[in-house]
Write an enzyme that holds these catalytic residues in place. Structure first.
Site, PDB file in Angstrom:
ATOM      1  N   ARG A   1       5.274  -3.854   5.252  1.00 46.17           N
ATOM      2  CA  ARG A   1       6.044  -4.502   4.192  1.00 46.17           C
ATOM      3  C   ARG A   1       7.452  -3.933   4.081  1.00 46.17           C
ATOM      4  NH1 ARG A   1       7.259  -4.703  -1.202  1.00 46.17           N
ATOM      5  NH2 ARG A   1       6.453  -2.670  -1.745  1.00 46.17           N
TER       6      ARG A   1
ATOM      7  N   ALA B   1       3.367  -0.712  -5.508  1.00 45.80           N
ATOM      8  CA  ALA B   1       3.072  -1.123  -4.141  1.00 45.80           C
ATOM      9  C   ALA B   1       3.812  -0.225  -3.163  1.00 45.80           C
ATOM     10  CB  ALA B   1       3.491  -2.578  -3.937  1.00 45.80           C
ATOM     11  N   CYS B   2       3.346  -0.227  -1.936  1.00 48.76           N
ATOM     12  CA  CYS B   2       3.972   0.541  -0.858  1.00 48.76           C
ATOM     13  C   CYS B   2       5.465   0.232  -0.817  1.00 48.76           C
ATOM     14  CB  CYS B   2       3.311   0.179   0.468  1.00 48.76           C
ATOM     15  SG  CYS B   2       4.021   1.031   1.887  1.00 48.76           S
ATOM     16  N   PRO B   3       6.286   1.239  -0.720  1.00 41.60           N
ATOM     17  CA  PRO B   3       6.024   2.639  -0.409  1.00 41.60           C
ATOM     18  C   PRO B   3       5.984   3.551  -1.638  1.00 41.60           C
ATOM     19  CG  PRO B   3       8.350   2.239  -0.147  1.00 41.60           C
ATOM     20  CD  PRO B   3       7.734   0.933  -0.600  1.00 41.60           C
TER      21      PRO B   3
ATOM     22  N   ASP C   1      -2.946   0.181  -5.304  1.00 42.99           N
ATOM     23  CA  ASP C   1      -2.589  -0.433  -4.024  1.00 42.99           C
ATOM     24  C   ASP C   1      -3.635  -0.020  -2.988  1.00 42.99           C
ATOM     25  OD1 ASP C   1      -1.452  -1.328  -1.668  1.00 42.99           O
ATOM     26  OD2 ASP C   1       0.344  -0.093  -1.810  1.00 42.99           O
TER      27      ASP C   1
END
Length: 189
Positions: A150, A14-16, A41
């Protein structure tokens, strides 16, 4: 079939992390070489485009196979490279929480719709990073704009975009929703 010089597996991250891994992998490429980044993602689509633009690397495009997005980026040569600079105007989550009651404040949440639906700060305007370019006119440039995602990565890219579009009072909430301790609202019904 697109010829690539390297394939990077960022599935399940997931980000980042897809961007973090892409930045690291790009350092090992020669100018002009192409990397294929495989990610699951959905937010990585907007992230890759925005990161490529801010770094000077070329975003060639993306394709989707099942739930895997394949992003293609070409490494810039020295004349195209841009030094990556973090957006200089930032706030912590505690500072953001203090500002939210003011009438001249706009909170912009640039996460994907599903992320927003499962927990956001009440009153936040949801415009995913990938849509910001085409929806910027929905925002009031006279207000102080706090941008959140996020982890502070997408919001950094969004804050830069807004500043380029003439928004004079923009701040990136660097800690992001992953560290938000205040109340959140859901609309996932």
């Amino acid at each position: 079939m697109i010829k690539t010089d390297q394939i990077l597996d960022a599935k399940g991250l997931a980000c980042p992390m897809p961007i973090v891994r892409t930045k690291k992998a790009m350092k090992d490429l020669e100018p002009g070489q192409v990397i294929e980044v495989q990610a699951t993602d959905k937010g990585s689509l907007a992230d890759m485009k925005a990161w490529a633009k801010s770094s000077g690397n070329q975003y060639l495009g993306s394709s989707e196979e099942g739930n895997v997005l394949k992003h293609y980026l070409r490494k810039a040569d020295q004349t195209e490279e841009k030094e990556e600079v973090q957006f200089p105007h930032t706030v912590t989550n505690a500072e953001l929480q203090e500002q939210l009651g003011r009438g001249d404040v706009l909170l912009l949440d640039v996460r994907e719709p599903a992320e927003y639906a499962f927990g956001h700060i009440e009153g936040a305007v949801s415009i995913p990073l990938g849509e910001l370019e085409t929806r910027v006119q929905e925002l009031d440039a006279e207000k102080e704009v706090f941008v959140i995602c996020r982890t502070g990565n997408r919001s950094d890219l969004a804050a830069k975009q807004l500043a380029e579009k003439g928004f004079g009072r923009v701040k990136n909430a660097v800690e992001g929703m992953s560290q938000w301790a205040g109340e959140t609202k859901q609309n996932n019904s």
